[in-house]
Motif scaffolding. Structure first.
Motif, PDB file in Angstrom:
ATOM      1  N   VAL A  61       0.844  -1.202   0.000  1.00 39.06           N
ATOM      2  CA  VAL A  61       0.000   0.000   0.000  1.00 39.06           C
ATOM      3  C   VAL A  61       0.875   1.246   0.000  1.00 39.06           C
ATOM      4  CG1 VAL A  61      -1.644   1.352   1.368  1.00 39.06           C
ATOM      5  CG2 VAL A  61      -1.985  -1.105   1.086  1.00 39.06           C
ATOM      6  N   GLN A  62       2.011   1.181   0.717  1.00 41.39           N
ATOM      7  CA  GLN A  62       2.943   2.305   0.792  1.00 41.39           C
ATOM      8  C   GLN A  62       3.882   2.362  -0.408  1.00 41.39           C
ATOM      9  OE1 GLN A  62       4.938   2.045   4.633  1.00 41.39           O
ATOM     10  NE2 GLN A  62       3.029   1.433   5.601  1.00 41.39           N
ATOM     11  N   GLU A  63       3.725   1.405  -1.361  1.00 42.72           N
ATOM     12  CA  GLU A  63       4.521   1.326  -2.592  1.00 42.72           C
ATOM     13  C   GLU A  63       6.003   1.099  -2.311  1.00 42.72           C
ATOM     14  OE1 GLU A  63       3.687   4.749  -4.945  1.00 42.72           O
ATOM     15  OE2 GLU A  63       1.652   4.105  -5.427  1.00 42.72           O
ATOM     16  N   LYS A  64       6.321   0.339  -1.255  1.00 46.09           N
ATOM     17  CA  LYS A  64       7.710  -0.030  -0.948  1.00 46.09           C
ATOM     18  C   LYS A  64       7.949  -1.429  -1.522  1.00 46.09           C
ATOM     19  CE  LYS A  64       7.859   2.815   3.218  1.00 46.09           C
ATOM     20  NZ  LYS A  64       8.040   2.833   4.688  1.00 46.09           N
ATOM     21  N   HIS A  65       8.085  -1.478  -2.845  1.00 46.11           N
ATOM     22  CA  HIS A  65       8.063  -2.753  -3.557  1.00 46.11           C
ATOM     23  C   HIS A  65       9.273  -3.630  -3.249  1.00 46.11           C
ATOM     24  CE1 HIS A  65       4.631  -1.109  -5.585  1.00 46.11           C
ATOM     25  NE2 HIS A  65       5.344  -0.132  -6.118  1.00 46.11           N
ATOM     26  N   SER A  66      10.463  -3.033  -3.099  1.00 47.82           N
ATOM     27  CA  SER A  66      11.649  -3.839  -2.816  1.00 47.82           C
ATOM     28  C   SER A  66      11.532  -4.525  -1.460  1.00 47.82           C
ATOM     29  CB  SER A  66      12.905  -2.960  -2.855  1.00 47.82           C
ATOM     30  OG  SER A  66      12.818  -1.915  -1.895  1.00 47.82           O
ATOM     31  N   LEU A  67      10.979  -3.812  -0.481  1.00 44.91           N
ATOM     32  CA  LEU A  67      10.776  -4.411   0.835  1.00 44.91           C
ATOM     33  C   LEU A  67       9.708  -5.495   0.782  1.00 44.91           C
ATOM     34  CD1 LEU A  67      10.935  -1.441   3.391  1.00 44.91           C
ATOM     35  CD2 LEU A  67      12.546  -3.309   3.112  1.00 44.91           C
ATOM     36  N   VAL A  68       8.693  -5.293  -0.045  1.00 43.00           N
ATOM     37  CA  VAL A  68       7.629  -6.295  -0.181  1.00 43.00           C
ATOM     38  C   VAL A  68       8.221  -7.623  -0.648  1.00 43.00           C
ATOM     39  CG1 VAL A  68       5.572  -6.948  -1.485  1.00 43.00           C
ATOM     40  CG2 VAL A  68       5.790  -4.631  -0.616  1.00 43.00           C
ATOM     41  N   ALA A  93     -10.583   2.297   0.759  1.00 40.87           N
ATOM     42  CA  ALA A  93     -10.294   3.573   1.421  1.00 40.87           C
ATOM     43  C   ALA A  93     -10.792   4.743   0.583  1.00 40.87           C
ATOM     44  CB  ALA A  93      -8.791   3.702   1.675  1.00 40.87           C
ATOM     45  N   LEU A  94     -10.591   4.663  -0.739  1.00 40.46           N
ATOM     46  CA  LEU A  94     -11.076   5.721  -1.628  1.00 40.46           C
ATOM     47  C   LEU A  94     -12.596   5.793  -1.622  1.00 40.46           C
ATOM     48  CD1 LEU A  94      -8.686   5.224  -4.685  1.00 40.46           C
ATOM     49  CD2 LEU A  94      -8.632   7.099  -3.017  1.00 40.46           C
ATOM     50  N   GLU A  95     -13.226   4.626  -1.609  1.00 37.86           N
ATOM     51  CA  GLU A  95     -14.687   4.588  -1.592  1.00 37.86           C
ATOM     52  C   GLU A  95     -15.237   5.199  -0.307  1.00 37.86           C
ATOM     53  OE1 GLU A  95     -18.309   1.276  -1.785  1.00 37.86           O
ATOM     54  OE2 GLU A  95     -16.221   0.669  -2.097  1.00 37.86           O
ATOM     55  N   GLU A  96     -14.607   4.870   0.817  1.00 39.09           N
ATOM     56  CA  GLU A  96     -15.050   5.436   2.097  1.00 39.09           C
ATOM     57  C   GLU A  96     -14.826   6.936   2.142  1.00 39.09           C
ATOM     58  OE1 GLU A  96     -12.952   3.257   5.048  1.00 39.09           O
ATOM     59  OE2 GLU A  96     -14.253   1.479   4.914  1.00 39.09           O
ATOM     60  N   ARG A 116      -4.681  -7.728  -2.697  1.00 37.86           N
ATOM     61  CA  ARG A 116      -5.226  -7.308  -1.401  1.00 37.86           C
ATOM     62  C   ARG A 116      -4.933  -5.840  -1.129  1.00 37.86           C
ATOM     63  NH1 ARG A 116      -6.224 -11.203   2.464  1.00 37.86           N
ATOM     64  NH2 ARG A 116      -6.874  -9.418   3.729  1.00 37.86           N
ATOM     65  N   ALA A 117      -3.739  -5.398  -1.505  1.00 42.42           N
ATOM     66  CA  ALA A 117      -3.374  -3.996  -1.302  1.00 42.42           C
ATOM     67  C   ALA A 117      -4.256  -3.081  -2.141  1.00 42.42           C
ATOM     68  CB  ALA A 117      -1.900  -3.778  -1.637  1.00 42.42           C
ATOM     69  N   GLN A 118      -4.499  -3.479  -3.408  1.00 42.49           N
ATOM     70  CA  GLN A 118      -5.356  -2.668  -4.279  1.00 42.49           C
ATOM     71  C   GLN A 118      -6.783  -2.631  -3.754  1.00 42.49           C
ATOM     72  OE1 GLN A 118      -4.212  -0.832  -6.934  1.00 42.49           O
ATOM     73  NE2 GLN A 118      -6.262   0.051  -6.751  1.00 42.49           N
ATOM     74  N   ALA A 119      -7.270  -3.757  -3.237  1.00 42.02           N
ATOM     75  CA  ALA A 119      -8.616  -3.793  -2.665  1.00 42.02           C
ATOM     76  C   ALA A 119      -8.709  -2.868  -1.457  1.00 42.02           C
ATOM     77  CB  ALA A 119      -8.969  -5.223  -2.254  1.00 42.02           C
ATOM     78  N   ARG A 120      -7.648  -2.824  -0.647  1.00 41.80           N
ATOM     79  CA  ARG A 120      -7.651  -1.933   0.518  1.00 41.80           C
ATOM     80  C   ARG A 120      -7.645  -0.470   0.078  1.00 41.80           C
ATOM     81  NH1 ARG A 120      -3.206  -2.738   5.178  1.00 41.80           N
ATOM     82  NH2 ARG A 120      -4.291  -4.742   5.294  1.00 41.80           N
TER      83      ARG A 120
END
Length: 381
Positions: A198-205, A276-279, A268-272
């Motif tokens: 979600v934080q876009e820290k792809h290397s850590l992911v 959040a955007l919908e809320e 899952r990250a995209q769904a979250r």
């Protein structure tokens, strides 16, 4: 099969040697024994030196990983690249030290046995395990509470494990922290992966995902062997170290599972994010609802183009003319929607006076045209 090769080369006990009558036998035995002790001390020192170097390198690796983790948060690219180079150099050095350690271990195995190294005790202490607590008698809430307590207590240790990558480092850390080999650790790492994505820290992911799959494999291996996860840590890493040459299909299955997990993390990250955007959109819509509960944006988009033009140009006479040319019922319907959504506020002077304290000293009435114009301008944006 039992390996008897260690018995092939044995330094025979001193009292079994036959010596020439002219040789001082006690002195000869003392010299032999001293030479053997010196060789053992030298081998012990060589072993201690390599162990110390490996431990020092591991300590520097931990510091470098923590430093890199902090710089990835601050997003300082120059420092981040420098830390990555230092981390790669330390990892290469550790790999070289492990090769030295393997060579030394082979040398130690080939060393002749003697009276000082044979018949040593295999265990110097006895451990009685306490009976394990099961989840059978716990409610779902109690299980969740205990799981959360574990994650809170060992958060730092779990994240440290999640930042490792080398199999030897992971094995050493899990053997020293055997309590981390459990479902709670796997669950924490999976949630952490989603948060990092979600934080876009792809290397850590990618790094944490790799460690997550290792933990899941250990847990699955424990189930298949009907053993505790702690007891299967060594077996798993032994197999993984040989996988590149002897068990390629095992390594391929591991990589496939890792890629599948990364894909699930992204979904899952995209769904979250979408949720959040919908809320946020719902909250924003709730804030802008008019006195009749209608959304001014939705109402504005439902109006005929000529009515929208009146609002965009803030022209009340034009609006009156447009509505006047419509059938009365249709015009009333549009006007009601505008009022219920707040696009049009009748008796704007009274509403403004009430909002400012209903005629306080120094208050100033706002003409209908100005109030209408401000509302129309806001909606047109």
């Amino acid at each position: 099969m039992v390996d008897y090769s260690k018995w092939d080369h044995i330094e025979v006990s001193d009292d079994e040697d036959d010596t020439h009558p002219n040789i001082d036998t006690p002195s000869l035995f003392r010299w032999r024994h001293q030479a053997r002790v010196d060789r053992m001390d030298e081998a012990k020192k060589e072993r201690q030196d390599i162990d110390d170097k490996i431990e020092e390198n591991k300590r520097k690796l931990e510091q470098a990983r923590e430093k890199l983790k902090g710089e990835e948060v601050t997003k300082d690219k120059a420092k981040e690249e420098k830390s990555k180079r230092e981390l790669r150099e330390l990892e290469k050095k550790l790999k070289d030290l492990r090769k030295e350690d393997e060579e030394l271990s082979k040398k130690e195995k080939k060393a002749p046995k003697n009276v000082d190294t044979l018949s040593q005790a295999g265990f110097t202490r006895t451990i009685i395990n306490a009976p394990e607590k099961t989840d059978e008698n716990l409610t779902e809430d109690e299980k969740a509470e205990r799981s959360q307590a574990f994650m809170d207590k060992y958060k730092k240790e779990i994240e440290h494990y999640g930042m490792l990558y080398d199999y030897n480092d992971s094995e050493d850390y899990l053997r020293k922290n055997a309590h981390l080999a459990c479902d709670d650790t796997a669950n924490y790492l999976a949630l952490w992966c989603i948060n990092l994505e979600v934080q876009e820290k792809h290397s850590l992911v990618e790094r944490v995902s790799h460690q997550t799959i290792i933990m899941q494999y250990i847990l699955e291996l424990a189930k298949s062997l009907d053993a505790s996860p702690q007891a299967t840590v060594r077996s798993f890493f032994t197999k993984m170290k040989k996988a590149k040459t002897d068990f390629k299909e095992y390594m391929e299955a591991f990589d496939d599972e890792l890629q599948s997990f990364l894909q699930r993390v992204k979904e899952r990250a995209q769904a979250r994010i979408d949720k959040a955007l919908e809320e946020a959109e719902k909250e924003e819509r709730q804030k802008r609802l008019g006195p009749g509960g209608l959304d001014p944006v939705e109402v504005f988009e439902s109006l005929p183009a000529e009515v929208q033009k009146c609002f965009e140009e803030k022209d009340i006479p034009m609006l009156q003319d447009v509505l006047g040319r419509m059938p009365e019922e249709e015009a009333r319907d549009y006007l009601k929607k505008c009022i219920d959504s707040g696009l049009w506020i009748p008796n704007a002077q009274d509403a403004q006076a009430q909002a400012e304290g209903q005629g306080e000293t120094g208050s100033q009435e706002v003409p209908d045209e100005e109030r209408y114009a401000s509302v129309a301008e806001e909606v047109s944006k």
